[in-house]
Design an enzyme around this catalytic site. Sequence first.
Site, PDB file in Angstrom:
ATOM      1  N   HIS A   1       0.680  -0.872   0.086  1.00 33.83           N
ATOM      2  CA  HIS A   1       0.037   0.599   0.027  1.00 33.83           C
ATOM      3  C   HIS A   1       1.315   1.309   0.042  1.00 33.83           C
ATOM      4  O   HIS A   1       0.797   2.040  -0.616  1.00 33.83           O
ATOM      5  CB  HIS A   1      -1.160   0.128   1.202  1.00 33.83           C
ATOM      6  CG  HIS A   1      -1.427   1.170   1.952  1.00 33.83           C
ATOM      7  ND1 HIS A   1      -2.978   1.741   0.599  1.00 33.83           N
ATOM      8  CD2 HIS A   1      -1.506   2.120   2.655  1.00 33.83           C
ATOM      9  CE1 HIS A   1      -2.925   2.633   1.137  1.00 33.83           C
ATOM     10  NE2 HIS A   1      -2.447   3.349   2.558  1.00 33.83           N
TER      11      HIS A   1
ATOM     12  N   HIS B   1       4.071   7.570   4.972  1.00 32.96           N
ATOM     13  CA  HIS B   1       2.886   7.602   5.839  1.00 32.96           C
ATOM     14  C   HIS B   1       1.651   6.759   6.700  1.00 32.96           C
ATOM     15  O   HIS B   1       1.539   7.834   8.118  1.00 32.96           O
ATOM     16  CB  HIS B   1       2.240   8.163   4.626  1.00 32.96           C
ATOM     17  CG  HIS B   1       1.004   6.919   4.361  1.00 32.96           C
ATOM     18  ND1 HIS B   1       0.971   5.616   3.250  1.00 32.96           N
ATOM     19  CD2 HIS B   1      -0.700   6.353   4.552  1.00 32.96           C
ATOM     20  CE1 HIS B   1      -0.103   5.132   2.773  1.00 32.96           C
ATOM     21  NE2 HIS B   1      -0.811   5.441   4.088  1.00 32.96           N
ATOM     22  N   ASP B   2       2.262   5.242   6.862  1.00 30.98           N
ATOM     23  CA  ASP B   2       0.680   4.971   8.293  1.00 30.98           C
ATOM     24  C   ASP B   2       2.570   4.643   9.552  1.00 30.98           C
ATOM     25  O   ASP B   2       1.687   3.532   9.854  1.00 30.98           O
ATOM     26  CB  ASP B   2       1.003   3.770   7.176  1.00 30.98           C
ATOM     27  CG  ASP B   2      -0.577   4.092   6.599  1.00 30.98           C
ATOM     28  OD1 ASP B   2      -1.242   5.634   6.953  1.00 30.98           O
ATOM     29  OD2 ASP B   2      -0.925   3.696   5.186  1.00 30.98           O
TER      30      ASP B   2
ATOM     31  N   GLU C   1       0.851   6.187  12.418  1.00 29.31           N
ATOM     32  CA  GLU C   1      -0.069   5.677  12.632  1.00 29.31           C
ATOM     33  C   GLU C   1      -0.421   4.020  13.076  1.00 29.31           C
ATOM     34  O   GLU C   1      -1.224   3.438  13.881  1.00 29.31           O
ATOM     35  CB  GLU C   1      -1.577   5.804  11.100  1.00 29.31           C
ATOM     36  CG  GLU C   1      -3.062   5.194  11.678  1.00 29.31           C
ATOM     37  CD  GLU C   1      -3.542   6.467  12.529  1.00 29.31           C
ATOM     38  OE1 GLU C   1      -2.928   6.989  12.170  1.00 29.31           O
ATOM     39  OE2 GLU C   1      -4.667   5.705  12.737  1.00 29.31           O
ATOM     40  N   ASP C   2       0.350   3.483  11.949  1.00 28.28           N
ATOM     41  CA  ASP C   2       0.281   1.955  12.658  1.00 28.28           C
ATOM     42  C   ASP C   2       1.118   1.079  13.725  1.00 28.28           C
ATOM     43  O   ASP C   2       1.046   0.409  13.361  1.00 28.28           O
ATOM     44  CB  ASP C   2       0.012   1.072  11.327  1.00 28.28           C
ATOM     45  CG  ASP C   2      -1.514   1.126  10.592  1.00 28.28           C
ATOM     46  OD1 ASP C   2      -1.964   2.440  11.069  1.00 28.28           O
ATOM     47  OD2 ASP C   2      -1.484   1.437   9.503  1.00 28.28           O
TER      48      ASP C   2
ATOM     49  N   ASP D   1      -3.095   8.586  -1.024  1.00 29.60           N
ATOM     50  CA  ASP D   1      -3.358   7.446  -0.248  1.00 29.60           C
ATOM     51  C   ASP D   1      -5.154   7.128  -0.722  1.00 29.60           C
ATOM     52  O   ASP D   1      -5.467   5.954  -0.640  1.00 29.60           O
ATOM     53  CB  ASP D   1      -3.645   7.848   0.799  1.00 29.60           C
ATOM     54  CG  ASP D   1      -3.625   7.133   2.548  1.00 29.60           C
ATOM     55  OD1 ASP D   1      -3.405   5.761   1.749  1.00 29.60           O
ATOM     56  OD2 ASP D   1      -4.055   7.459   3.322  1.00 29.60           O
TER      57      ASP D   1
HETATM   58 MN    MN Z   1      -2.784   4.984   3.787  1.00 29.03          MN
END
Ligand code: MN
Length: 760
Positions: A64, A89-90, A93-94, A156
């Site tokens: 992704h 980018h994630d 967040e993740d 995204d």
């Molecule tokens: Mn994403």
Amino acid sequence: MPDTVTKPEEFEEQEVYQEFRKLLDAYLASNHRKKVDIITRAFNFARQAHKGVRRRSGEPYIMHPIAVARIACEEIGLGSTSICAALLHDVVEDTEYTCEDIQNLFGSKIANIVEGLTKISGGIFGERASLQAETFKKLLLTMSEDIRVILIKISDRLHNMRTLSSMLPSKQYKIAGETLYIYAPIASRLGLNRIKNELEDLSFRYEHPDDYKLIKEKLTSTQEERETVFQEFIAPIHTALDKLGLHYTIEARIKTPYSIWKKMQDKHVTFEEIFDILATRIVFEPKEGEDEINTCFNIYVALTRIYTLHPDRTRDWVNHPKANGYQALHVTLMSPQGQWIEVQIRSQRMQDIAEQGVAAHWRYKSPSPTDAKMDGWIHTIKEILDDPQPDTLDLLDTIKLNLFASEILVFTPKGEIKTMPTGATALDFAFSIHSFLGTNCIGAKVNHHLVPPTEPLNSGDQVEILTSRQLQVKREWLDYVTTAKAKSKIQACLRKMDREKQSEGERRLRDFLMDKDIEYNTNILDKLRIFHQRPTSRKLLLDVADGQIALGDDDINFLRGKNKNNNSNSFTWRNLIPFVKSGNEQSAKDNRQSSITDSQSSDEQWLKTIDRKSVFVIDESTIDHCHIAPCCMPIPDDDALGYIDESAQTFTIHKRECEQANKLKSQFGNNIVAVKWNMQRGHLFETTIRVEGADEMGTLFQIAESLFKHSGLNVKGLNIQTDKGFFHADLSVLVHDIKEVHALCEDLLKIEAILKAVRV
Ligand code: MN
């Protein structure tokens, strides 16, 4: 989880590496500086951070971020900083890594973008409740700091839309709705036209799969015919442009399924009635030392020698680019087959800007006047966000006004050009120049004629604003402004005036009570509110201030009487509101009154049984619990969705394209439930059919006959208007499903005098 066959790890590793290689190749082919090192580091870091995690589709998660980076690089034209940020980018967040880690490893520029992206992620795919209006506000705030944040966010979203089929159906609608409501307009405003079109088309495909298929099929079956028209149309153009010695290409532009569908909906026309499906685009490389604007006009002259020009449809976006940077010369010509065809003339540079928007500006690095416009737009948004508003959703609407509007050009008395949205009035213009001009605007001189402030402006108008210091902002003005800036300034003034009036009311009430030796407190205030039947104390004070409520002996008697007898419950505000449950058409017809508590507790129980993750079936056994939304009035087989309204304790069915539903999708996405119809004709639904035609004797009788023939049809209402030998009638009828509506419309069209019969 879907059962996926786990591939041997080595093979998978290789696949991941291949995707990354494609990203690098695209980057190396661009004319950015070659910073392969840092990109490779970002890739390795992200791959290691997401290790072992998979997407719903079953593929390794890292695929992704790579795809997002590829979109940012290949389709928007961004450079290494953005590519790294997209790869990462994630991560924050993740995974367990923080923005500080990113900063230490990749520097503050990349870390700031990743932080911005993390802030606006707002759990779009997570289980956390997502208040999209808030997300949107954050999105815009971050955008004004570094526009790359929003560009990566759009990449995204585009990748998530492209892979939407692996999401839960309820999530699909939510994401598709949000995309249409928020992301497509932003992409359009930033000039990312190709991406905007794809986002709209993908959303449309998920919200209206059948309509999408139908339009696709029709486009395919009419393709050959269009090709013939196109070839015949461009043959003489080729000859003429070759004579000019230009390097150019001519391509056919086909309207997207979404915009065809939108036009069918907005104008109530069929596919066959849309005549601008085909357009033509000429893209040229300017010759050495030749001005590209001159070349545009040379081509224009050559075209008008071949074909007749539509007098009102020439658009000069070459000398006056749109606020999003779009530049082109549009003309509409009559084809040999007697069909108007639009031709867009632009240079390769203009073409790149039209497709890639802001990012292309950086590539050409010319300090163009459109950059200033873009800054101006971001500045406006900042101003609106800085002015605190009570309701975020209001704000969303206000900003959206600006996102959607197309533009007109208006001149100041000194001949300066201002770009305004279509429909802008003298008031909008006044506010766009200075708040003082707006709040004190008493009128305007448009092309030297005196007009009221509410006068709509046209492109090319020269406007001078007239002011008066005594003037006060009027509430009605809100109906006459279209720009977000004017709207928010007027609202701010009105709020201020309200506050002043409210304190005036409070002062009067205090004086009045003091006179009678009664202490002013919230308890007294609330009693008076009930006595005067006002919904809020604020409203009570406002009405006291402007004399709508005259305070007197009655008030005192009421207060004194009540004070002695505190137990009396005979008078409550709640008793004044009759509770009417408007559900399906039968209970609405009965207009039955039920007590609040009874219906609420049973609905509350029932609402809990809805499984938000799977598709809810509307059939005879569930329909009584469903509330048919009055805004869009869906009937069986309409593309629909359900909304669990927790505060009203209702399950409401909306059409998927309903404006109201779009707002709900954006604000309360987790309460959206996918639905499908399975009604066995045991229930009637209300719908409206618009009939238009020649006003001849006996037509009405024939309509009545036609309605009667469809024996199950119940006519609820009929509204006929005639004008100059034409009539249009809105028939409100009760039907079982769409099929019945179609059959009725077909029947009505058989009546000779009737030219149009459509559901509205
Ligand atoms: Mn994403």
